[in-house]
Structures are given as C-alpha cells and as structure tokens.
Motif scaffolding. Sequence first.
Motif, PDB file in Angstrom:
ATOM      1  N   VAL A  36      -4.688 -29.804 -12.050  1.00 29.26           N
ATOM      2  CA  VAL A  36      -3.809 -29.090 -11.127  1.00 29.26           C
ATOM      3  C   VAL A  36      -3.695 -27.646 -11.603  1.00 29.26           C
ATOM      4  O   VAL A  36      -3.564 -27.379 -12.802  1.00 29.26           O
ATOM      5  N   ARG A  37      -3.740 -26.709 -10.644  1.00 25.10           N
ATOM      6  CA  ARG A  37      -3.576 -25.293 -10.978  1.00 25.10           C
ATOM      7  C   ARG A  37      -2.726 -24.615  -9.901  1.00 25.10           C
ATOM      8  O   ARG A  37      -2.601 -25.104  -8.778  1.00 25.10           O
ATOM      9  N   ASP A  38      -2.170 -23.482 -10.247  1.00 26.73           N
ATOM     10  CA  ASP A  38      -1.370 -22.666  -9.331  1.00 26.73           C
ATOM     11  C   ASP A  38      -2.311 -21.852  -8.462  1.00 26.73           C
ATOM     12  O   ASP A  38      -3.150 -21.102  -8.977  1.00 26.73           O
ATOM     13  N   SER A  39      -2.185 -21.955  -7.152  1.00 31.60           N
ATOM     14  CA  SER A  39      -3.100 -21.235  -6.266  1.00 31.60           C
ATOM     15  C   SER A  39      -2.897 -19.731  -6.312  1.00 31.60           C
ATOM     16  O   SER A  39      -3.782 -18.971  -5.946  1.00 31.60           O
ATOM     17  N   LYS A  40      -1.728 -19.277  -6.765  1.00 36.66           N
ATOM     18  CA  LYS A  40      -1.468 -17.839  -6.871  1.00 36.66           C
ATOM     19  C   LYS A  40      -2.023 -17.264  -8.174  1.00 36.66           C
ATOM     20  O   LYS A  40      -2.160 -16.051  -8.306  1.00 36.66           O
ATOM     21  N   ASN A  41      -2.270 -18.129  -9.152  1.00 36.09           N
ATOM     22  CA  ASN A  41      -2.721 -17.691 -10.472  1.00 36.09           C
ATOM     23  C   ASN A  41      -3.766 -18.677 -10.991  1.00 36.09           C
ATOM     24  O   ASN A  41      -3.529 -19.412 -11.940  1.00 36.09           O
ATOM     25  N   ARG A  42      -4.915 -18.664 -10.378  1.00 33.85           N
ATOM     26  CA  ARG A  42      -5.959 -19.654 -10.684  1.00 33.85           C
ATOM     27  C   ARG A  42      -6.471 -19.573 -12.116  1.00 33.85           C
ATOM     28  O   ARG A  42      -6.990 -20.549 -12.645  1.00 33.85           O
ATOM     29  N   ASP A  43      -6.339 -18.429 -12.752  1.00 36.22           N
ATOM     30  CA  ASP A  43      -6.788 -18.284 -14.131  1.00 36.22           C
ATOM     31  C   ASP A  43      -5.660 -18.540 -15.131  1.00 36.22           C
ATOM     32  O   ASP A  43      -5.845 -18.375 -16.326  1.00 36.22           O
ATOM     33  N   GLY A  44      -4.504 -18.948 -14.644  1.00 38.84           N
ATOM     34  CA  GLY A  44      -3.326 -19.123 -15.489  1.00 38.84           C
ATOM     35  C   GLY A  44      -3.283 -20.422 -16.267  1.00 38.84           C
ATOM     36  O   GLY A  44      -2.344 -20.667 -16.996  1.00 38.84           O
ATOM     37  N   GLY A  45      -4.271 -21.261 -16.113  1.00 41.66           N
ATOM     38  CA  GLY A  45      -4.306 -22.512 -16.864  1.00 41.66           C
ATOM     39  C   GLY A  45      -4.301 -23.714 -15.949  1.00 41.66           C
ATOM     40  O   GLY A  45      -4.048 -23.612 -14.752  1.00 41.66           O
ATOM     41  N   LEU A  46      -4.581 -24.848 -16.542  1.00 37.96           N
ATOM     42  CA  LEU A  46      -4.669 -26.113 -15.806  1.00 37.96           C
ATOM     43  C   LEU A  46      -3.759 -27.141 -16.450  1.00 37.96           C
ATOM     44  O   LEU A  46      -3.523 -27.104 -17.661  1.00 37.96           O
ATOM     45  N   GLN A  47      -3.285 -28.066 -15.649  1.00 37.90           N
ATOM     46  CA  GLN A  47      -2.606 -29.250 -16.151  1.00 37.90           C
ATOM     47  C   GLN A  47      -3.489 -30.432 -15.797  1.00 37.90           C
ATOM     48  O   GLN A  47      -4.033 -30.496 -14.693  1.00 37.90           O
ATOM     49  N   PHE A  48      -3.636 -31.356 -16.734  1.00 37.56           N
ATOM     50  CA  PHE A  48      -4.472 -32.533 -16.514  1.00 37.56           C
ATOM     51  C   PHE A  48      -3.608 -33.785 -16.511  1.00 37.56           C
ATOM     52  O   PHE A  48      -2.688 -33.906 -17.319  1.00 37.56           O
ATOM     53  N   TYR A  49      -3.912 -34.697 -15.586  1.00 35.02           N
ATOM     54  CA  TYR A  49      -3.185 -35.950 -15.464  1.00 35.02           C
ATOM     55  C   TYR A  49      -4.175 -37.105 -15.471  1.00 35.02           C
ATOM     56  O   TYR A  49      -5.168 -37.081 -14.742  1.00 35.02           O
ATOM     57  N   ALA A  50      -3.884 -38.111 -16.288  1.00 31.61           N
ATOM     58  CA  ALA A  50      -4.710 -39.317 -16.352  1.00 31.61           C
ATOM     59  C   ALA A  50      -4.607 -40.057 -15.018  1.00 31.61           C
ATOM     60  O   ALA A  50      -3.647 -39.863 -14.271  1.00 31.61           O
ATOM     61  N   PRO A  51      -5.583 -40.916 -14.722  1.00 32.59           N
ATOM     62  CA  PRO A  51      -5.544 -41.647 -13.447  1.00 32.59           C
ATOM     63  C   PRO A  51      -4.227 -42.399 -13.222  1.00 32.59           C
ATOM     64  O   PRO A  51      -3.685 -42.391 -12.120  1.00 32.59           O
ATOM     65  N   GLU A  52      -3.691 -43.020 -14.267  1.00 33.45           N
ATOM     66  CA  GLU A  52      -2.440 -43.782 -14.132  1.00 33.45           C
ATOM     67  C   GLU A  52      -1.261 -42.855 -13.847  1.00 33.45           C
ATOM     68  O   GLU A  52      -0.364 -43.200 -13.070  1.00 33.45           O
TER      69      GLU A  52
END
Length: 68
Positions: A36-52
């Motif tokens: 998941v990323r912020d559409s206003k700040n695409r280079d600002g980092g990502l958050q990752f979530y496991a399938p569960e």
Amino acid sequence: MKRHEIVTAFKKASASQSAGQDCVEVAQTADGGRAVRDSKNRDGGLQFYAPEEWAAFIDGVKAGAFAR
C-alpha cells in the motif's frame, strides 16, 4: 520470488478516481499479500501486509468495522 516483490500494478480505488480525490493505492505481492502506498506521495514508502492481514482488513471493511 521475494515475499515483498510487487507482482501487479498499483491500483487506486475507483471511488477516489471519480471524485478527483487522492487516496491510497494497492498492489499484490508475490506471497499473495498487498503493498500500500499514498497516491499523493508515491515515493514516500510502502506498507506491506501479509495475506492473512489483508483478508482480515477486507473482512472488517465488509462488516462495517471502519464506517463513520
């Protein structure tokens, strides 16, 4: 394949596109989770979530757990 490897394009919610609003964007990862990323700040980092974790979030959304 690495667990956090992004395997699909990022997508923004259709509701935010039609309203002209910025939002978050979501892409699938190699393990079936989501990035998941912020559409206003695409280079600002990502958050990752496991399938569960992602499945629990979607279940909560469907159940109205995040409604105002």
